[in-house]
Every structure is written in C-alpha cells, then in structure tokens.
Design a protein around this motif. Sequence first.
Motif, PDB file in Angstrom:
ATOM      1  N   ILE A  25       0.859  -1.185   0.000  1.00  0.00           N
ATOM      2  CA  ILE A  25       0.000   0.000   0.000  1.00  0.00           C
ATOM      3  C   ILE A  25       0.895   1.235   0.000  1.00  0.00           C
ATOM      4  N   THR A  26       0.778   2.015  -1.057  1.00  0.00           N
ATOM      5  CA  THR A  26       1.658   3.160  -1.278  1.00  0.00           C
ATOM      6  C   THR A  26       0.865   4.448  -1.154  1.00  0.00           C
ATOM      7  N   TYR A  27       1.373   5.353  -0.349  1.00  0.00           N
ATOM      8  CA  TYR A  27       0.734   6.653  -0.115  1.00  0.00           C
ATOM      9  C   TYR A  27       1.673   7.767  -0.577  1.00  0.00           C
ATOM     10  N   PRO A  28       1.182   8.994  -0.775  1.00  0.00           N
ATOM     11  CA  PRO A  28       2.053  10.079  -1.248  1.00  0.00           C
ATOM     12  C   PRO A  28       3.148  10.420  -0.244  1.00  0.00           C
ATOM     13  N   ARG A  29       4.360  10.491  -0.732  1.00  0.00           N
ATOM     14  CA  ARG A  29       5.498  10.841   0.123  1.00  0.00           C
ATOM     15  C   ARG A  29       5.331  12.269   0.651  1.00  0.00           C
ATOM     16  N   PRO A  30       5.547  12.494   1.957  1.00  0.00           N
ATOM     17  CA  PRO A  30       5.496  13.867   2.492  1.00  0.00           C
ATOM     18  C   PRO A  30       6.561  14.754   1.860  1.00  0.00           C
ATOM     19  N   PRO A  60       5.883   4.972   1.443  1.00  0.00           N
ATOM     20  CA  PRO A  60       5.646   6.209   0.688  1.00  0.00           C
ATOM     21  C   PRO A  60       5.984   6.031  -0.788  1.00  0.00           C
ATOM     22  N   SER A  61       5.438   6.889  -1.614  1.00  0.00           N
ATOM     23  CA  SER A  61       5.747   6.877  -3.043  1.00  0.00           C
ATOM     24  C   SER A  61       7.212   7.248  -3.264  1.00  0.00           C
ATOM     25  N   ASP A  62       7.703   6.903  -4.439  1.00  0.00           N
ATOM     26  CA  ASP A  62       9.108   7.165  -4.740  1.00  0.00           C
ATOM     27  C   ASP A  62       9.414   8.647  -4.831  1.00  0.00           C
ATOM     28  N   ARG A  63       8.445   9.431  -5.223  1.00  0.00           N
ATOM     29  CA  ARG A  63       8.665  10.873  -5.333  1.00  0.00           C
ATOM     30  C   ARG A  63       7.581  11.619  -4.580  1.00  0.00           C
ATOM     31  N   ILE A  64       7.859  12.886  -4.307  1.00  0.00           N
ATOM     32  CA  ILE A  64       6.883  13.739  -3.627  1.00  0.00           C
ATOM     33  C   ILE A  64       5.721  14.021  -4.573  1.00  0.00           C
ATOM     34  N   LEU A  65       4.502  13.848  -4.051  1.00  0.00           N
ATOM     35  CA  LEU A  65       3.300  14.114  -4.841  1.00  0.00           C
ATOM     36  C   LEU A  65       2.406  15.063  -4.064  1.00  0.00           C
ATOM     37  N   LEU A  66       2.197  16.262  -4.597  1.00  0.00           N
ATOM     38  CA  LEU A  66       1.220  17.160  -4.008  1.00  0.00           C
ATOM     39  C   LEU A  66      -0.178  16.594  -4.247  1.00  0.00           C
ATOM     40  N   THR A  67      -1.155  17.106  -3.510  1.00  0.00           N
ATOM     41  CA  THR A  67      -2.475  16.473  -3.491  1.00  0.00           C
ATOM     42  C   THR A  67      -3.098  16.329  -4.879  1.00  0.00           C
ATOM     43  N   GLY A  68      -3.081  17.390  -5.675  1.00  0.00           N
ATOM     44  CA  GLY A  68      -3.693  17.324  -6.999  1.00  0.00           C
ATOM     45  C   GLY A  68      -3.059  16.249  -7.867  1.00  0.00           C
TER      46      GLY A  68
END
Length: 293
Positions: A25-30, A60-68
């Motif tokens: 389960i992968t979530y957006p990296r802070p 976390p995801s491999d890269r930073i992802l902003l919400t949009g």
Amino acid sequence: MKIVLVCVVGILLYSSQAQSALWTITYPRPLDDSDTRSQYPIALLKLALDKTGVNYELRPSDRILLTGKAMRQLRENREVNVVWSMTDSQREKDLTAIRIPIAKGLIGLRVFVINEDKKAKFNGIQSLSEMRKLVPVQGEEWPDTKILQANGFNVFTVPEFREAYDMIQQGKGDFFPRSVIEVHGELESEGNGNGLYLEESLALYYPTAMYYFVSSSNKILANLIETGLNRAIEDGSFDALFESTYAPILDALNMDSRTIFPLENPLLPLETPLANRKLWYTDAIKRSDVTQP
C-alpha cells in the motif's frame, strides 16, 4: 439455495485472498521530514489494516506528490493506491471514497495564520461580513478555495501550501486559514522567526470530511480499509488515537474561547454521513451552529 451458496463461497474466497496476500500500500510521500501532516493518517491507516489481520507493507511513493497530482495518479492507478484528502463531489466521482471522516471533521475547522504586522485588522471582528473584507490565501486546486469563494471571500491562490506561508510572510493576503489538525506542525517548521503569527480569537468552520480515497478499480482495498476503520470505531481504538493526537492541540489553540463563524459548503456530497454523530467531533459543530454571520 444456489444463489446463497454462491454468495457464501464468494465471501470465503474474498476473505481467504485478502488474508493470504501481501498488500503493498503506497501513499504520497510527504514533502520532507518536517511535514507532520501525514503522521496521524498513516497511524490510523496502520491501525485499520491491523484490525483486518491482512499482511501488508505500507510505504511512501518514490517521489513527492502534491495532493492534486496524487489524486490524478491514484485515478490512473499509478504510483499510489491510497490518498487521504478533503472530499468534494468531483473527487468522489473520480475515485472511491471510504466515507469515514478520519479526522472527525476537524479538517473544516480553520484558524488563521497571519503576518504579525496585520494583527490590528482582526481586532474587534464580530461578524462574517467583517471577515469577508479580508483576503484569505489558499491553494489553487484545493476544495477550500471554492468553498471560501462561494461564501463571498476574494481568495488569493498559490500552487501549494508553503508558498502560501511565503505570501503571508511578505504581507500579501491577510490570512491563511489552516485546519486545527495542521497548523501547529506547520508553524513549527515554517514560522520560526519570520513574522508569522497565529491569530488568537477567531475561526471558521465548514462541514467537510477528510477521507481515504482509493482507485475506483480497487474495491477490495476499499473494503479492507473500511472494515478496519469500522472495527477500530467499534472497539474504541479509533477514538483513542484521535483523542491522544488532537485533544492537546485543541486545548493549546483555546478553541473554547474563539468565535467560530460557520460557512456553507456547496461542494459537500449528499452521501456525506453527517447524521452519524459518532463519526464527528461535535463540539465545534455545535458552537458554529449558534454563531450568526
């Protein structure tokens, strides 16, 4: 009889598959280590998954992802498979929302980060009509922006939240409305010695929810998270985590002494479970109901 048997077999197969599989389960990296906004959602997600008994890896995801961007990637089943964010009708159309407000509606309870030089602008404000004379700063793709505009505010928009802090520091715009669950951690990292100030007497409240979202094609994961959250609600561990995380913050913000102005939320989906009071932090809701514009 055959239909019942097929249903039972299906449930058993689903349960067996869910229990035996390793769920990645992968979530957006802070944004970085100082970005504390994800700590509670991650802790609650772990709690929910633990309640289901499944084997999982949460990362976390491999890269930073902003919400949009995270929402767009989730919709396409790329990079992430769970995102937590404030709901609106479009997001619930594009994705599967697990309609249990993970912060009990506190995402809609907003206090104001301001420039210290603008303190006097907030002295003596007693009505929403007076608040509307001030300019809030918000993100371009945030549902909050449309909510504020629908309630008569002239909103100054920026691409992401740290730019909003820069704008306030530079004296552009009058206030940055931040959720009570976000503001302390952000000020610790953004506000040291740069003229930012937490306004002490006012707040806004609009009914909304922060949900976990998954791809519309990932129904099994949605069912797992929803099942785990409901079990945590039933055994009290959801409330225990919520209280230990947010009760000290609400006390520190002196919410009991603030004037809270209610706003309408035209983006709120009809399916929002507002009638289920155990899912919401009701103190702020009750108080905002009696504060007149």
